[in-house]
Design a protein around this motif. Sequence first.
Motif, short mmCIF file in Angstrom:
data_model
loop_
_atom_site.label_atom_id
_atom_site.label_comp_id
_atom_site.label_asym_id
_atom_site.label_seq_id
_atom_site.Cartn_x
_atom_site.Cartn_y
_atom_site.Cartn_z
N LEU A 3 13.34 -5.95 6.71
CA LEU A 3 12.88 -4.63 7.16
C LEU A 3 11.64 -4.17 6.41
O LEU A 3 11.29 -2.99 6.44
CB LEU A 3 14.00 -3.59 6.96
N ASP A 4 10.95 -5.10 5.76
CA ASP A 4 9.79 -4.73 4.96
C ASP A 4 8.65 -4.16 5.79
O ASP A 4 7.77 -3.50 5.27
CB ASP A 4 9.30 -5.96 4.19
N LEU A 5 8.67 -4.42 7.10
CA LEU A 5 7.63 -3.87 7.96
C LEU A 5 7.74 -2.36 8.06
O LEU A 5 6.74 -1.65 8.19
CB LEU A 5 7.73 -4.49 9.37
N LEU A 6 8.97 -1.83 7.99
CA LEU A 6 9.18 -0.40 8.13
C LEU A 6 8.95 0.36 6.83
O LEU A 6 8.51 1.50 6.83
CB LEU A 6 10.61 -0.12 8.63
N PHE A 7 9.25 -0.29 5.71
CA PHE A 7 9.05 0.38 4.44
C PHE A 7 8.93 -0.67 3.35
O PHE A 7 9.37 -1.80 3.50
CB PHE A 7 10.20 1.34 4.12
N ILE A 8 8.34 -0.25 2.22
CA ILE A 8 8.06 -1.19 1.15
C ILE A 8 9.34 -1.52 0.39
O ILE A 8 10.00 -0.64 -0.16
CB ILE A 8 7.02 -0.61 0.17
N THR A 9 9.70 -2.80 0.38
CA THR A 9 10.85 -3.25 -0.40
C THR A 9 10.50 -4.51 -1.20
O THR A 9 10.84 -4.63 -2.36
CB THR A 9 12.06 -3.54 0.51
N VAL B 286 -6.54 -6.87 -0.08
CA VAL B 286 -6.73 -5.44 0.16
C VAL B 286 -6.57 -5.11 1.64
O VAL B 286 -5.91 -4.14 2.02
CB VAL B 286 -8.12 -4.99 -0.34
N PHE B 287 -7.14 -5.94 2.49
CA PHE B 287 -7.04 -5.71 3.93
C PHE B 287 -5.60 -5.84 4.42
O PHE B 287 -5.14 -5.06 5.26
CB PHE B 287 -7.94 -6.69 4.68
N ASP B 288 -4.88 -6.83 3.89
CA ASP B 288 -3.48 -7.01 4.29
C ASP B 288 -2.63 -5.82 3.89
O ASP B 288 -1.72 -5.41 4.63
CB ASP B 288 -2.92 -8.29 3.67
N ILE B 289 -2.91 -5.25 2.73
CA ILE B 289 -2.17 -4.07 2.29
C ILE B 289 -2.43 -2.90 3.24
O ILE B 289 -1.51 -2.18 3.63
CB ILE B 289 -2.56 -3.70 0.85
N PHE B 290 -3.69 -2.72 3.61
CA PHE B 290 -4.04 -1.64 4.53
C PHE B 290 -3.33 -1.82 5.87
O PHE B 290 -2.74 -0.88 6.41
CB PHE B 290 -5.55 -1.59 4.75
N ILE B 291 -3.38 -3.03 6.41
CA ILE B 291 -2.74 -3.30 7.71
C ILE B 291 -1.24 -3.09 7.63
O ILE B 291 -0.62 -2.51 8.53
CB ILE B 291 -3.07 -4.73 8.19
N SER B 292 -0.62 -3.55 6.55
CA SER B 292 0.82 -3.40 6.40
C SER B 292 1.22 -1.93 6.37
O SER B 292 2.18 -1.52 7.04
CB SER B 292 1.27 -4.10 5.12
N TYR C 75 3.31 3.03 9.45
CA TYR C 75 3.15 4.41 9.88
C TYR C 75 2.94 4.50 11.39
O TYR C 75 3.47 5.39 12.06
CB TYR C 75 1.95 5.06 9.17
N PHE C 76 2.15 3.58 11.92
CA PHE C 76 1.80 3.62 13.33
C PHE C 76 3.03 3.49 14.23
O PHE C 76 3.08 4.11 15.31
CB PHE C 76 0.81 2.50 13.65
N LEU C 77 4.01 2.71 13.82
CA LEU C 77 5.20 2.50 14.64
C LEU C 77 5.89 3.82 14.95
O LEU C 77 6.34 4.05 16.08
CB LEU C 77 6.17 1.55 13.94
N PHE C 78 5.97 4.70 13.99
CA PHE C 78 6.62 5.99 14.22
C PHE C 78 5.78 6.88 15.13
O PHE C 78 6.32 7.56 16.02
CB PHE C 78 6.89 6.69 12.88
N ILE C 79 4.47 6.90 14.92
CA ILE C 79 3.61 7.69 15.79
C ILE C 79 3.67 7.18 17.23
O ILE C 79 3.74 7.97 18.19
CB ILE C 79 2.16 7.67 15.28
N PHE C 80 3.68 5.87 17.38
CA PHE C 80 3.74 5.28 18.71
C PHE C 80 5.06 5.62 19.41
O PHE C 80 5.07 5.94 20.61
CB PHE C 80 3.57 3.77 18.61
N CYS D 119 -3.61 7.98 5.60
CA CYS D 119 -2.43 7.65 4.80
C CYS D 119 -2.47 6.20 4.36
O CYS D 119 -2.13 5.88 3.20
CB CYS D 119 -1.16 7.93 5.59
N ALA D 120 -2.87 5.30 5.27
CA ALA D 120 -2.94 3.87 4.93
C ALA D 120 -4.01 3.61 3.88
O ALA D 120 -3.80 2.80 2.96
CB ALA D 120 -3.21 3.05 6.19
N VAL D 121 -5.14 4.29 3.99
CA VAL D 121 -6.19 4.13 2.98
C VAL D 121 -5.71 4.66 1.64
O VAL D 121 -5.99 4.05 0.58
CB VAL D 121 -7.47 4.87 3.43
#
Length: 224
Positions: free
Chosen positions: A66-72, A82-88, A93-98, A207-209
């Motif tokens: 479940l690491d996609l939903l929250f950091i574990t 750095v880019f991978d952290i931003f995308i993750s 966050y985007f999943l909930f907005i969507f 928030c991601a930045v």
Amino acid sequence: MKGFVFTIGNNHQALRLPDIKHRGYDIKQLVARFGIQSAFAAAFLIGLIVGAATGRGFSREVFEKLDLLFITNIDARMDMSVFDIFISCFVSYFLFIFCVFLSALSVWGITTVPLLSALKGFTVGLSSAFIFSQYQLAGIGFYILVVLPGTVLFLFALIRYATRGFRMSLCFLRLSVFGHDTEVELRKRLKLFLKQTMFALLSVGVCAVTDMVLWILFANKFHF
């Protein structure tokens, strides 16, 4: 409430108590303006408590899935670019907005949008309980410095957007079931909601930045 006038001594100075109704303290107006947001905040808090209480009952393998939903899985994220952290962070966050966006475009959004607020609280409670139990004091410091600021920012953005999504879904319900709103009025509301969605996506990016910058600055300071 009418004001009361008091006379002091011979100066006849009038002291008038504030008119509560005319100064904007009308309870009905407060409920109409902040009632839905307060309800979503309460749903988030309930989910947070439930998630924190049940977090220790899950195995480490479940959290890693479940690491996609929250950091574990902190160890895995330490090796990310750095880019991978931003995308993750952005995707989580985007999943909930969507999901709120899809719910708002249906009559079922009046039930699913509050559940999404509770689900976000549940995931935050789970992740915090897992990090605290696995990494103890280092995990607490890591969560406060790296994870919490972006989470709090997203919470405000989510509650604000969820409130608008709830009202949008209510418009669809009123039109389809009760016929109170016309299609012209619905299109106007939909156009406004799409603009609000763009602002919500911009908030997700911020928030991601924030997460990315804090991760770069502080993540390597902790040794797990």
